[in-house]
Motif scaffolding. Structure first.
Motif, mmCIF file in Angstrom:
data_model
loop_
_atom_site.group_PDB
_atom_site.id
_atom_site.type_symbol
_atom_site.label_atom_id
_atom_site.label_comp_id
_atom_site.label_asym_id
_atom_site.label_seq_id
_atom_site.Cartn_x
_atom_site.Cartn_y
_atom_site.Cartn_z
ATOM 1 N N GLY A 179 0.792 -1.224 0.000
ATOM 2 C CA GLY A 179 0.000 0.000 0.000
ATOM 3 C C GLY A 179 0.820 1.266 0.000
ATOM 4 N N SER B 182 -5.663 0.349 -6.408
ATOM 5 C CA SER B 182 -6.805 0.060 -5.543
ATOM 6 C C SER B 182 -7.868 -0.754 -6.278
ATOM 7 C CB SER B 182 -7.405 1.354 -5.001
ATOM 8 O OG SER B 182 -7.825 2.187 -6.056
ATOM 9 N N ILE C 246 -9.217 -4.127 -4.501
ATOM 10 C CA ILE C 246 -10.521 -4.115 -3.826
ATOM 11 C C ILE C 246 -11.210 -5.484 -3.797
ATOM 12 C CG2 ILE C 246 -12.897 -3.260 -4.150
ATOM 13 C CD1 ILE C 246 -11.698 -0.457 -4.415
ATOM 14 N N ARG D 147 -5.582 3.753 1.295
ATOM 15 C CA ARG D 147 -5.499 3.497 -0.147
ATOM 16 C C ARG D 147 -6.840 3.132 -0.772
ATOM 17 N NH1 ARG D 147 -0.322 3.896 -1.967
ATOM 18 N NH2 ARG D 147 -1.513 4.543 -3.784
ATOM 19 N N VAL D 148 -7.754 2.503 -0.044
ATOM 20 C CA VAL D 148 -9.033 2.126 -0.663
ATOM 21 C C VAL D 148 -10.112 3.177 -0.446
ATOM 22 C CG1 VAL D 148 -8.478 -0.314 -0.410
ATOM 23 C CG2 VAL D 148 -9.880 0.788 1.333
#
Length: 815
Positions: free
Chosen positions: A495, A502, A506, A542-543
């Motif tokens: 990350g 991403s 995911i 990051r997401v």
């Protein structure tokens, strides 16, 4: 509480040593109350520093109790702006008394005094303790030429203890001001320290030649040499700017490879070769070993701080040759030659640090080596590493089986070569294996992948990496705790790279969150919990909004982690992760308020000792939550008393506190003022006065936010009931600079345009009308006359606003 009396404090300290638990509790209560009373800390210093006090048979324990109480007080109350801060006059009396303790006979007490001096230096040096380094240099000279020769080594030792702790503390301040202070300290201390080191090291070596390692007095020259070297090492790295351009530092550093080679050879003279048992761990032998290891630490610190400076020192090849010779000798010796005992021929600490140093001279896949290393040397290094030093011994496998979490936290290693095809053909199949004898392979795979994600990889390769790591993160037949923790750390490294995708990650997010949360519930060591929390923070960061389905569960877990945390740096880590979660959720972050607001209170409240370490991050979380809210929750409203307390304290966090207040007002000014308008304007009144332009702008901007966001009825009475308006008008008609007067005029205009009635009484007392008429004239004559500079500032006030202000004030007076 009245001033602390020395005899009363001694009595309380004596009770703290009593076997009776009730008396000890009574002592604790008394000392806690006394901690904020005048003269308490000078009394403590008098008790542990004076030699003329008769403290009875338990005097040593009382002195040690006193210095511990003092150290705790320094941590809580020495900082300017701290609640119940120690007065300046007491500080001025205390500091020279601490420095005078260079002949303290009690070693344990002297070490605690050194920590106290270091903490005070971190806060005061460069502000109002500028003579600190010169005072310590003078003590060093006294130690070299003492009035009583038998006391010279003690004075040197205690002074170097003070110096080492102080230099270490100051070097941790890496901002520009801190670096400049360290350079100043280096210029003052380096020449004297180098001379002492060279002088006492020669004496110590001569004694080792004639007396061996068995003889030692209260203080040995070898210990003086070690302390001097540690001070010089810190100053070389952090106190010289570019050490390669400092002749004194470069001369010292250039001589270290030769000294290191001599010390290694000298040490091996006193240690029989394996398989003979190691010698008795005498103080001299341990000091000699620590001095050898200190050289390796210096090299690693400098190359880590600035590899180019390390190279420009001109002795890199000599360092590598000396260290490599020892590693080569260790690899050819019986396996028992390397152990975690400092009396072993090759202590593990020395071997590991030496390997890490050699590795750092070779560069990595993404950067050139800082020094020129022949390819043949690299080949020999890898061969010895893989065939001799890397394989795990039986004892390592036993430790893994007994405590995989602790083993993972301690173990260190290096990395291998090539990747894409290797990932598919070798690493992925090995990672899903279930043979328990191949656990080390699977852990190496998790570790290696974390190193390789720094490279430029294709999205499809990243997908395979994420899949592999999430598998190794899970509880299944392929893993154990050590493997899962390693996979979590590698996932965090994924990350942290520019190449993190991403969209590719995911699909793995649900499993990753589930396994991280599961592992958080299983580990017990604070280091493991903190690393997993950091991994969680990276994933959230990051997401972003994709974390929303898991937010409530994560908030509850973070609140639990906070509740069980015993260390401030772990609590800071939780605050940072909560802040990232709030940022990721945006407007939906209101759901975090129930968990976050109690944490904000415990981290920011200035009456709690931990606020010194947690306040900045707590305020950041508070501000982020408010900025991402569309209304004020009951939890946020419950923090208003804390906000007012912070406003009243007027500390260096005031600008951020005022911005938080503005966020409250923008969300629901009427409700905020309904709850605390009177206290708020009293706080404003206390803040206004002798302020520089920047803090003044922040305070007045917050006040204007009140007038512009809330109806007049919400604040007029509170303004009238305080002296805030009177202070504003006096400053607006005073002799301050034009810039400051302009700021006050703008705020006055805002109030008058909203509610001129509120100014009826103050206007009569301030004679505002003639003053305002004069200012209007200055605005109209902007481009000429002696007051052009002042008028330029006043031109920032709209002339139409000034005219309207003038008319309304006249109307109030005539009415």
């Amino acid at each position: 509480m009245p001033d602390a009396d020395v005899s009363q404090v001694v009595h309380a300290l004596r009770l703290a040593l009593d076997v009776n638990a009730e008396l000890r509790l009574q002592s604790l209560t008394h000392l806690q109350l006394a901690a904020t009373s005048p003269n308490f800390y000078p009394s403590l210093v008098r008790i542990f520093s004076a030699t003329d006090l008769d403290l009875g048979p338990d005097g040593r324990q009382i002195r040690q109790q006193a210095v511990v109480q003092f150290k705790n007080g320094v941590e809580k109350y020495w900082r300017r702006g701290a609640p119940n801060a120690i007065p300046l006059e007491e500080k001025l009396a205390i500091r020279p008394q601490l420095l005078a303790m260079v002949n303290e006979p009690d070693r344990v007490l002297a070490k605690t005094v050194a920590l106290c001096i270091a903490k005070i230096a971190r806060l005061d040096y460069g502000i109002d303790w500028d003579d600190l380094p010169e005072s310590l240099v003078e003590s060093l000279r006294t130690g070299l030429n003492p009035p009583a020769p038998s006391n010279g080594l003690v004075v040197l030792h205690r002074t170097l203890l003070f110096l080492q702790a102080t230099i270490k503390s100051l070097s941790s301040n890496r901002i520009m001001k801190g670096r400049l202070l360290m350079k100043k300290v280096g210029n003052i201390l380096f020449p004297t320290l180098r001379d002492i080191y060279q002088h006492v090291l020669q004496i110590a070596v001569n004694k080792l030649d004639t007396e061996g390692v068995s003889s030692i007095g209260e203080v040995d020259e070898l210990e003086i040499a070690l302390l001097s070297f540690k001070c010089l090492a810190k100053l070389t790295v952090y106190g010289c700017g570019d050490a390669s351009e400092d002749p004194t530092a470069k001369d010292f550093f250039s001589g270290t490879p030769t000294t290191l080679a001599s010390l290694i050879a000298l040490r091996l003279r006193f240690i029989p070769p394996a398989p003979a048992p190691p010698p008795h761990a005498t103080p001299r032998l341990l000091l000699l070993t620590k001095l050898v290891i200190a050289h390796i630490k210096l090299y690693r610190a400098l190359i880590g701080h600035d590899a180019a400076v390390f190279a420009r020192m001109g002795v890199a090849s000599e360092i590598i040759e000396t260290v490599w010779r020892s590693i080569s000798d260790a690899s050819q010796s019986p396996s028992t030659s390397i152990s975690d005992e400092l009396t072993a021929p090759y202590p593990e600490r020395f071997v590991v640090l030496s390997l890490l140093l050699l590795k750092s001279t070779m560069g990595d896949w993404a950067a050139q080596s800082p020094v020129s290393v022949p390819p043949e040397f690299v080949r020999q290094f890898v061969e010895i590493l893989v065939t001799k030093l890397l394989p795990l011994r039986a004892i390592d496998l036993e430790k893994w089986a007994e405590d995989p979490e602790e083993w993972m936290n301690e173990e260190e290693a290096d990395r291998s070569i090539d990747f894409d095809a290797w990932l598919v053909e070798t690493l992925a199949p090995e990672a899903v294996g279930t043979d328990s004898n191949y656990r080390i392979i699977r852990r190496r795979i998790a570790w290696l992948v974390g190193k390789w994600v720094e490279e430029d990889l294709k999205p499809e390769t990243l997908r395979k990496i994420y899949s592999l790591l999430v598998h190794l993160l899970g509880r299944n037949a392929s893993t154990d705790t050590a493997i899962r923790l390693t996979a979590a750390r590698s996932l965090a490294k994924c990350g942290d790279t520019w190449d993190f995708d991403s969209a590719v990650f995911i699909p793995f997010l649900p499993a990753a969150i589930e396994e991280i949360v599961s592992l958080l519930g299983e580990v017990t060591l604070p280091d493991s919990q903190m690393r997993l929390n950091q991994t969680l923070g990276v994933v959230i960061d990051r997401v972003q909004a994709a974390i929303t389905p898991y937010a409530q569960r994560l908030a509850e877990i973070l609140a639990t982690l906070w509740a069980v945390a015993t260390e401030n740096h772990f609590q800071t880590s939780v605050l940072v992760t909560l802040t990232k979660l709030a940022e990721a959720l945006g407007e939906q972050s209101r759901g975090l308020h129930a968990q976050a607001c109690p944490i904000i209170l415990l981290s920011v409240d200035p009456s709690l000792p931990a606020h010194v370490y947690l306040q900045e991050d707590g305020l950041e979380l508070w501000q982020v939550l408010l900025r991402r809210s569309d209304s004020l929750s009951q939890e946020m409203l419950s923090l208003l008393p804390l906000l007012l307390s912070l406003l009243s304290s007027g500390t260096d966090v005031l600008p951020r506190v005022l911005r938080i207040l503005e966020s409250y007002l923008l969300l629901d000014a009427s409700r905020v003022l309904q709850l605390c308008s009177n206290d708020l304007f009293v706080s404003f009144e206390n803040l206004l006065g002798d302020l520089n332009i920047e803090p003044l702008k922040a305070v007045l901007r917050a006040m204007e936010a009140v007038f512009s966001t809330a109806p007049t009825v919400a604040w007029a009475q509170a303004l009238d009931g305080s002296n805030a308006m009177l202070k504003i008008l006096k400053s607006a008609t005073g002799t301050e600079s034009a810039q400051i007067v302009t700021k006050y005029l703008c705020t006055t205009s805002r109030i008058v345009l909203a509610d001129p009635v509120s100014l009826r009484d103050p206007v009569h007392s301030i004679k505002m009308i003639p003053f305002l008429r004069e200012k209007i004239g200055q605005v109209q004559a902007l481009h000429g006359g002696p007051d052009a500079f002042q008028a330029a500032h006043l031109s920032r006030v709209d002339p139409a606003v000034l005219e309207e202000l003038y008319k309304r004030l006249q109307g109030q007076i005539q009415g």
